[in-house]
Design a protein around this motif. Structure first.
Motif, PDB file in Angstrom:
ATOM      1  N   ALA A   1       0.831  -1.208   0.000  1.00  0.00           N
ATOM      2  CA  ALA A   1       0.000   0.000   0.000  1.00  0.00           C
ATOM      3  C   ALA A   1       0.866   1.259   0.000  1.00  0.00           C
ATOM      4  N   ALA A   2       1.917   1.259   0.818  1.00  0.00           N
ATOM      5  CA  ALA A   2       2.799   2.426   0.897  1.00  0.00           C
ATOM      6  C   ALA A   2       3.576   2.616  -0.402  1.00  0.00           C
ATOM      7  N   LEU A   3       4.076   1.533  -0.964  1.00  0.00           N
ATOM      8  CA  LEU A   3       4.858   1.630  -2.195  1.00  0.00           C
ATOM      9  C   LEU A   3       3.986   2.015  -3.389  1.00  0.00           C
ATOM     10  N   ARG A   4       2.722   1.591  -3.371  1.00  0.00           N
ATOM     11  CA  ARG A   4       1.794   1.958  -4.444  1.00  0.00           C
ATOM     12  C   ARG A   4       1.564   3.467  -4.453  1.00  0.00           C
ATOM     13  N   VAL A   5       1.368   4.042  -3.286  1.00  0.00           N
ATOM     14  CA  VAL A   5       1.185   5.495  -3.209  1.00  0.00           C
ATOM     15  C   VAL A   5       2.483   6.202  -3.585  1.00  0.00           C
ATOM     16  N   ALA A   6       3.626   5.665  -3.141  1.00  0.00           N
ATOM     17  CA  ALA A   6       4.916   6.275  -3.486  1.00  0.00           C
ATOM     18  C   ALA A   6       5.136   6.279  -4.989  1.00  0.00           C
ATOM     19  N   HIS A   7       4.783   5.174  -5.633  1.00  0.00           N
ATOM     20  CA  HIS A   7       4.929   5.119  -7.095  1.00  0.00           C
ATOM     21  C   HIS A   7       4.052   6.174  -7.762  1.00  0.00           C
ATOM     22  N   GLY A   8       2.805   6.264  -7.340  1.00  0.00           N
ATOM     23  CA  GLY A   8       1.911   7.265  -7.924  1.00  0.00           C
ATOM     24  C   GLY A   8       2.384   8.678  -7.654  1.00  0.00           C
ATOM     25  N   ALA A   9       2.953   8.906  -6.470  1.00  0.00           N
ATOM     26  CA  ALA A   9       3.433  10.243  -6.111  1.00  0.00           C
ATOM     27  C   ALA A   9       4.639  10.661  -6.944  1.00  0.00           C
ATOM     28  N   GLY A  10       5.423   9.678  -7.408  1.00  0.00           N
ATOM     29  CA  GLY A  10       6.595   9.993  -8.208  1.00  0.00           C
ATOM     30  C   GLY A  10       6.290  10.254  -9.665  1.00  0.00           C
ATOM     31  N   CYS A  11       5.071   9.962 -10.088  1.00  0.00           N
ATOM     32  CA  CYS A  11       4.685  10.175 -11.487  1.00  0.00           C
ATOM     33  C   CYS A  11       4.283  11.630 -11.726  1.00  0.00           C
ATOM     34  N   VAL A  12       4.414  12.063 -12.984  1.00  0.00           N
ATOM     35  CA  VAL A  12       3.962  13.396 -13.392  1.00  0.00           C
ATOM     36  C   VAL A  12       3.047  13.224 -14.594  1.00  0.00           C
ATOM     37  N   PRO A  13       1.752  13.611 -14.460  1.00  0.00           N
ATOM     38  CA  PRO A  13       1.116  14.156 -13.256  1.00  0.00           C
ATOM     39  C   PRO A  13       0.944  13.085 -12.183  1.00  0.00           C
ATOM     40  N   ASN A  14       0.697  13.548 -10.992  1.00  0.00           N
ATOM     41  CA  ASN A  14       0.533  12.653  -9.852  1.00  0.00           C
ATOM     42  C   ASN A  14      -0.541  11.606 -10.159  1.00  0.00           C
ATOM     43  N   ALA A  15      -0.212  10.339  -9.862  1.00  0.00           N
ATOM     44  CA  ALA A  15      -1.115   9.243 -10.218  1.00  0.00           C
ATOM     45  C   ALA A  15      -1.752   8.572  -9.004  1.00  0.00           C
ATOM     46  N   VAL A  16      -1.644   9.166  -7.821  1.00  0.00           N
ATOM     47  CA  VAL A  16      -2.247   8.581  -6.622  1.00  0.00           C
ATOM     48  C   VAL A  16      -3.760   8.743  -6.697  1.00  0.00           C
ATOM     49  N   THR A  17      -4.464   7.651  -6.464  1.00  0.00           N
ATOM     50  CA  THR A  17      -5.931   7.676  -6.525  1.00  0.00           C
ATOM     51  C   THR A  17      -6.529   7.669  -5.128  1.00  0.00           C
ATOM     52  N   ASP A  18      -7.814   7.969  -5.053  1.00  0.00           N
ATOM     53  CA  ASP A  18      -8.519   7.875  -3.769  1.00  0.00           C
ATOM     54  C   ASP A  18      -8.466   6.450  -3.236  1.00  0.00           C
ATOM     55  N   GLU A  19      -8.541   5.491  -4.137  1.00  0.00           N
ATOM     56  CA  GLU A  19      -8.489   4.090  -3.728  1.00  0.00           C
ATOM     57  C   GLU A  19      -7.116   3.750  -3.140  1.00  0.00           C
ATOM     58  N   ASP A  20      -6.066   4.300  -3.730  1.00  0.00           N
ATOM     59  CA  ASP A  20      -4.721   4.073  -3.202  1.00  0.00           C
ATOM     60  C   ASP A  20      -4.601   4.608  -1.774  1.00  0.00           C
ATOM     61  N   MET A  21      -5.125   5.797  -1.545  1.00  0.00           N
ATOM     62  CA  MET A  21      -5.044   6.401  -0.216  1.00  0.00           C
ATOM     63  C   MET A  21      -5.915   5.646   0.787  1.00  0.00           C
ATOM     64  N   ALA A  22      -7.071   5.179   0.335  1.00  0.00           N
ATOM     65  CA  ALA A  22      -7.939   4.402   1.232  1.00  0.00           C
ATOM     66  C   ALA A  22      -7.243   3.113   1.656  1.00  0.00           C
ATOM     67  N   ALA A  23      -6.560   2.468   0.718  1.00  0.00           N
ATOM     68  CA  ALA A  23      -5.824   1.246   1.040  1.00  0.00           C
ATOM     69  C   ALA A  23      -4.687   1.539   2.011  1.00  0.00           C
ATOM     70  N   LEU A  24      -4.023   2.674   1.821  1.00  0.00           N
ATOM     71  CA  LEU A  24      -2.932   3.059   2.718  1.00  0.00           C
ATOM     72  C   LEU A  24      -3.450   3.248   4.142  1.00  0.00           C
ATOM     73  N   ARG A  25      -4.620   3.853   4.261  1.00  0.00           N
ATOM     74  CA  ARG A  25      -5.178   4.146   5.586  1.00  0.00           C
ATOM     75  C   ARG A  25      -5.733   2.904   6.277  1.00  0.00           C
TER      76      ARG A  25
END
Length: 203
Positions: free
Chosen positions: A116-140
């Protein structure tokens, strides 16, 4: 070849305490710090911020380094990927995890929380940012809100460093360069613009 030459450590005795702290944390004084030293206030401020973000907190130091490596990899910064992976191993990360970091979604080496943490990190490193609401929900599902803030701080911290080092073509220092060549080349890592101009380094 660096686009802006770093200053020489021996010419900056007034920053000796900061340099020693950075070196103790990373095992080497990065050329990025010595380039930032051309603007001393920036160098000191960033060193302090980085120490807070990457130091002891609610999130384990190893996970912080893996998150930093993932966000750097997604952003394409081989300089930061070498440093963060090298430090991760020094802090106890499993070598197999580091070698298979890009396979975190399917590799048995990673827990659900790490994925979950690495998925958000991967999305955060992309341009444009690729983190989704689902990614953040999984992280939480795995981390408290305070821990999520800490993890996102790591990602944002390396957003600065990725842009700094790739734009400056910061030259990799001997130890992280040799380590990355040995441990990460099988996963496609290359020093690229961060290789020394006269690259005759041998172990």
């Amino acid at each position: 070849m660096p686009r802006i030459e770093p200053l020489r450590r021996e010419d900056l005795p007034q920053h000796a305490r900061t340099f020693a702290a950075v070196e103790q944390a990373l095992g080497v004084l990065p050329n990025s710090t010595l380039t930032m030293a051309r603007w001393p206030e920036l160098m000191e401020a960033f060193a302090s911020l980085n120490a807070v973000i990457m130091g002891s907190g609610r999130v384990s130091p190893v996970l912080k380094q893996m998150v930093a490596s993932m966000v750097s990899s997604a952003a394409g910064c081989s300089y930061c990927q070498a440093h963060t992976s090298h430090v991760a191993e020094k802090r106890g990360a499993d070598e197999e995890k580091l070698a298979h970091l890009w396979e975190f979604e399917t590799s048995e080496h990673f827990s659900a929380a790490e994925r979950a943490a690495l998925r958000v990190a991967h999305g955060a490193g992309c341009v444009p940012n690729a983190v989704t609401d689902e990614d953040m929900a999984a992280l939480r599902q795995h981390f408290s809100d305070d821990e999520v803030v800490e993890l996102v701080a790591v990602m944002a911290n390396f957003g600065f460093l990725n842009r700094w080092n790739d734009t400056m073509s910061t030259e990799l220092e001997r130890s992280p360069l040799l380590w990355a060549r040995e441990k990460l080349s099988g996963a496609g890592w290359e020093a690229g613009a961060h290789a020394p101009a006269e690259d005759d380094l041998t172990p």
